[in-house]
Each structure stands twice: as C-alpha cells, then as structure tokens.
Design an enzyme around this catalytic site. Sequence first.
Site, PDB file in Angstrom:
ATOM      1  N   LYS A  74       0.860  -1.194   0.000  1.00  0.00           N
ATOM      2  CA  LYS A  74       0.000   0.000   0.000  1.00  0.00           C
ATOM      3  C   LYS A  74       0.888   1.234   0.000  1.00  0.00           C
ATOM      4  CE  LYS A  74      -4.533   0.784   0.294  1.00  0.00           C
ATOM      5  NZ  LYS A  74      -5.618  -0.090  -0.193  1.00  0.00           N
ATOM      6  N   ASN A 258     -12.153  -0.832   3.752  1.00  0.00           N
ATOM      7  CA  ASN A 258     -10.982  -1.568   4.230  1.00  0.00           C
ATOM      8  C   ASN A 258     -10.799  -1.323   5.731  1.00  0.00           C
ATOM      9  OD1 ASN A 258      -9.971  -2.761   1.769  1.00  0.00           O
ATOM     10  ND2 ASN A 258      -9.293  -0.744   1.121  1.00  0.00           N
TER      11      ASN A 258
END
Length: 351
Positions: A74, A258
């Site tokens: 990420k 998320n």
Amino acid sequence: MSILDHEQVLIRTGPRSRLPVIVAVHSSTLGQAVGGCRLWHYADWRDGLADALRLSAGMTAKCAVAGLANGGGKTVVAVPPGVELDAALRRAVLDDVADTIASLDGGYATGPDVGTTPQDMAVIGERTPHVFCKPAEHGGSGDSSPATALGTLAALRAVSRRLHGTRALAGVRLSLVGLGSVGMRLARLLAEEGADLLVSDIDPAKRAASEELGATWVSPEEALTADADILVPAALGGILTGDVVPRLRCSAIAGPANNQLATEAVAGLLHRRGIVWVPDYVVSAGGVINALTLELHHETPAAARERVEAIEHTVADLLDTAEHRQMTPAQAAKDLVRLRLDAPSATASTE
Ligand code: PHE
C-alpha cells in the site's frame, strides 16, 4: 502487528512535494505486491504509517483469499492538516510517489485508492510501468470501483442466502454507511435489486442522489446502529469499535470499506452478539481482481466479471466453514490466508 511483519517499508519526504510518502510492502510470497495509493489527510504522518501497515497486510489477505498470485502492499501520502492539494502540489506528490514505486523495481505495483483516481494513475504511469487502473486511453483498465461494488453485491447475496435462504436482495433491509465512489455505485445496484435501503454519508450533498434511488437518508450514526438485516460499511476504516458493538442492531455486516475493525478483538465481540461479520478483505476484492485479471492476465472483461462475481462462492464457503468448525468467519478467512501463503505454488498453479 509489529513492523517486522512487513518485508519493507519506505518512508520519505517527497523531494518535490515535501509531503510524507509511505510505501509498505507487506508480502510478496505469492507474487508482486499490489495495493492502491491513498492520498489523505492525517493529523500526524505516523497515523498514515499505521494505516499503510494495516492496509498493506489487508491487501496480502485480499489477494490470497481471491486466489490471485500477488502479494500485498500500500502507498499512503499523509497530507498534514490544513495543507490543500492544489493541482501543482498534486502533480508534485504523484511524481514523488512514482519515483518511490520505481525504486522498488517491480516488487510493488500501485493502483487507485481513497483520494486518487485513474487519471492520477496515468500521471504515475509516466514514470513507472508498475501501476494499474490507468484510464483506457492510457492502456489501463480504468476505474476499479464498479468492480468493487459488483463484488460487494456478490458478497451480499451470499450473506442474504445465509440469513434468509435466498440470494435475492429484494426487500432485504440494508444500511449503507458511506457513499463514495464504491458506496454510491453499490447503492445504485442494490436499488435495482429492490433492496430496502438506508443510506448515509458525512457529505450532505450526497442526499439528493441517494433519494433519487428511493433510499432513505439517515445520519451516519443512525445508519451504523439501524435495525437492519445487513450493515454495509463503505467509508473509511475503524468504524466497528468495542463501544459500537453493543449498540448494533443488524444481523450481519459485510461491506467494502478496508480495515473495518478498530481492533481484531472486535471480531469476537460481534460473534458473541450473534452478528455475522464477513472480513472486509474478502468483500472488497472486486476492484483488484478486475484490474489484475484484465491487465496482468489479459483476460476478457466477461472473464474478469465472472471472477469478481465468484466472491459470492468465496463468502458462502467461508460462512459454511465457519459454521462447521464453530469459528468466526474472520478466523476461517485467516486460516485460508495462512494456507495459501504456506503453499504458494498451489495457488499459482490454479491461475
Ligand atoms: N485500492 C483498491 C483496493 O484496496 C483497488 C486496487 C488496488 C485496484 C490495486 C487495483 C490495484 O483493493
């Protein structure tokens, strides 16, 4: 989670933007690490780092459960409070992000996430090939949110079947928290299915569009604790806290946001209250499945759609496994991740 769970974490002040650029590569056990680029305001860059660590681990789990031969990573750009991203600063930070990704030499590829668009991916793509979801005219698969919404719909069918014995969503009472690019598309799909919809967003400007769909607009707090069949978190993470659990009145929770759990212990609290929680990383895999199926595996849009819709079977299997083994769906999903990470060649050979 300790930082040692991650293969590498790059933290640098972007030389052009002077903003903190964080790239976390959690795992490349199953293949190249993938995960979106989040461009968001944080009170402190360390909060952005914490997000990058958690979100990248989530991407490892997401790819593993989805059967993708990829690992998790990420990017987070932690924009300090009060700093406004005008066009020049945005360009500068995207160039900084692109150089950071390029320095990893293909070990990690990015894509869009909260705060970034396919157009931003095209800017990153000027400096590195390791970027998904550029607009079609730049050779990418474009916006990933329609596929994420479609995958969430598939997950909701499996949950509905578990609750009511039918995968149809007509008349099912759903409470949607967050009408961003995924949430709004999902609301539209659910309205088409004839679902009974409560919706909310922190931005009151979303009200008119949602009411046009026939949904009932409520405050985010009311949506969170509404008497509903399924609660659908579709905003930023952390909304399921230990304090919230006793006030929930839903039978199940499944949504594309998320990192929904404030702490891992919340999964157990939900289970004890008899609420079925489907892990976010299982529900939200549609976007990454679609992008990788099209851009890495060069399959057709129909094949990509089929793989996204298969999330329904993945969720159904997890719910069955959890029931048979008398464990939470969260634990069943974790076991599946472990299994796939421990036997990477078995996953790769099914590709
Ligand atoms: N950011 C999205 C996710 O969290 C989607 C995505 C990431 C799409 C990486 C393509 C590549 O899954």
